[in-house]
Design an enzyme around this catalytic site. Structure first.
Site, mmCIF file in Angstrom:
data_model
loop_
_atom_site.group_PDB
_atom_site.id
_atom_site.type_symbol
_atom_site.label_atom_id
_atom_site.label_comp_id
_atom_site.label_asym_id
_atom_site.label_seq_id
_atom_site.Cartn_x
_atom_site.Cartn_y
_atom_site.Cartn_z
ATOM 1 N N ARG A 37 0.826 -1.219 0.000
ATOM 2 C CA ARG A 37 0.000 0.000 0.000
ATOM 3 C C ARG A 37 0.855 1.262 0.000
ATOM 4 N NH1 ARG A 37 -3.846 -1.722 4.519
ATOM 5 N NH2 ARG A 37 -5.079 -3.382 3.603
ATOM 6 N N ARG A 41 -3.657 6.200 0.146
ATOM 7 C CA ARG A 41 -4.223 7.323 0.888
ATOM 8 C C ARG A 41 -3.230 8.078 1.758
ATOM 9 N NH1 ARG A 41 -9.117 4.127 3.544
ATOM 10 N NH2 ARG A 41 -7.554 2.474 3.375
ATOM 11 N N ARG A 50 -7.140 11.076 -7.230
ATOM 12 C CA ARG A 50 -8.287 10.177 -7.064
ATOM 13 C C ARG A 50 -9.586 10.928 -6.739
ATOM 14 N NH1 ARG A 50 -9.140 5.447 -4.505
ATOM 15 N NH2 ARG A 50 -11.285 6.104 -4.810
ATOM 16 N N ASP A 86 -6.805 -3.498 -7.196
ATOM 17 C CA ASP A 86 -7.478 -4.059 -6.033
ATOM 18 C C ASP A 86 -7.687 -5.543 -6.295
ATOM 19 O OD1 ASP A 86 -10.112 -4.852 -4.420
ATOM 20 O OD2 ASP A 86 -9.197 -3.115 -3.445
ATOM 21 N N TYR A 161 -14.506 -13.066 0.486
ATOM 22 C CA TYR A 161 -15.346 -11.922 0.111
ATOM 23 C C TYR A 161 -16.607 -12.386 -0.611
ATOM 24 C CZ TYR A 161 -11.879 -8.346 1.321
ATOM 25 O OH TYR A 161 -11.036 -7.518 1.993
#
Length: 354
Positions: A37, A41, A50, A86, A161
């Site tokens: 990562r 962010r 973004r 992702d 998921y």
């Protein structure tokens, strides 16, 4: 062929990079560093590009993907880039009705709970993810000798998921299916292994120098369950890309009890979270593998002195390893100070210079 073999034909520009050499357990001039990562962010430039663009859409815009992937390479001087995407992208590409909801994560509209639900999972084709091929072409042209790591979600984590319908703390539906209908579970994971293998092949053929398989949630399993119900599918993925000769990295969270098994499935490099010191991890994994890790991401919120002390502990534990790639024990936390990451790269490079 494995990661220790010279690739067929002319060696790529990245072949002699410190990252690739560490993957092959060769001597390096300094320990290579990259962060899970690292693009995301924590970077103000990421938040800017973004802005107003949903996560899945941002993964399908090649020029945006290239820009986001390059941002931490420019800022931190890391030794490898990781492709911005992702783990649910290949599922979205084959038509699974899902979305990534801010603050929640991937949410699946129609969870897989029965054999009929498997129909959602058709084969993935390179044409389904043509934007990946395009983005990697842009990236490799820009990165030059800096390796690009491709990645995918492992079958168990994707299955969790799909079965839960979203993120889960206890994985109760997933385990209920795994224990209650072992044949349906095996068929589900086998289909996901095919999809994952294709997704990794697309990235390698487009120019990725290495690949990482993320089994983020597999730490929820006991070793016996992993060996019986998950290992065959993960092994299938690694075998499918073995012939390319690129390093294969395997990582999961909370996998201290599974480290030996994670190496057995075919990885050249085993990622270790922060809970197990690297010297102990090496004992559990056994010889013939490089290790990646494993500073606790939360340490970066402490003082520079504390970060350096904890980083040195990781480097000391790694001193006897055949190959070591410095990383965090999980992904960069969103509110991490980017300057702390830049300082960390510089510290590792300086302290390990040979």
């Amino acid at each position: 062929m494995n990661a220790n073999d010279r690739p067929l034909g002319q060696p790529t520009a990245t072949y002699e990079s410190v990252f690739m050499k560490a993957c092959r357990r060769e001597s390096v001039q300094h320990t290579p560093v990259w962060f899970m990562r690292q693009a995301g962010r924590s970077l103000p430039e990421y938040r800017k590009v973004r802005e107003g663009i949903p996560m899945l859409e941002s993964c399908m815009r090649p020029e945006l993907v290239a820009e986001i992937t390059l941002q931490p390479v420019r800022r931190h001087n890391v030794d490898a880039a990781i492709y911005f995407s992702d783990i649910v992208v290949p599922l979205k590409a084959i038509g699974v009705d899902l979305d990534i909801k801010p603050g929640v994560g991937p949410v699946v509209e129609n969870p897989i709970r029965s054999r009929a639900d498997l129909a959602q999972l058709r084969d993935l084709t390179p044409e389904d993810v043509s934007y990946v091929t395009e983005a990697i072409g842009l990236l490799t042209a820009e990165l030059g000798e800096t390796p690009l790591i491709g990645f995918a979600g492992a079958p168990f984590t994707l299955a969790s998921y799909l079965v839960e319908g979203g993120p889960s703390r206890n994985h109760e539906h997933t385990k209920a299916l795994m224990y209650g209908d072992p044949q349906l579970w095996a068929d589900l994971l086998d289909r996901l292994a095919e999809i994952t293998a294709t997704f990794l092949k697309v990235q390698i053929e487009a120019g990725a120098s290495a690949v990482q398989l993320f089994d983020s949630w597999v730490g929820a399993l006991a070793p016996a369950d992993y060996r019986r119900s998950v290992m065959p599918a993960s092994t299938k993925v690694f075998q499918a890309v073995e012939g390319y000769g690129v390093p294969r990295i395997h990582f999961g969270v909370g996998t201290g009890e599974l480290l030996g098994l994670l190496g057995e499935v075919g990885a050249d490099v085993v990622g270790v979270d922060w809970r197990v010191p690297l010297d102990e991890a090496a004992r559990r994994v056994g010889p013939g593998k490089a290790l990646q890790g494993n500073l606790d991401p939360a340490v970066l919120f402490s003082s520079t002195e504390a970060v350096e002390t904890k980083t040195q502990e990781v480097l000391d534990a790694a001193a006897g390893l055949e190959g070591h790639i410095f990383n965090l024990g999980h992904g960069v936390l969103p509110s991490t100070d980017p300057d702390a990451l830049t300082r960390l790269v510089e510290y590792v490079h300086t302290r390990t210079a040979r």
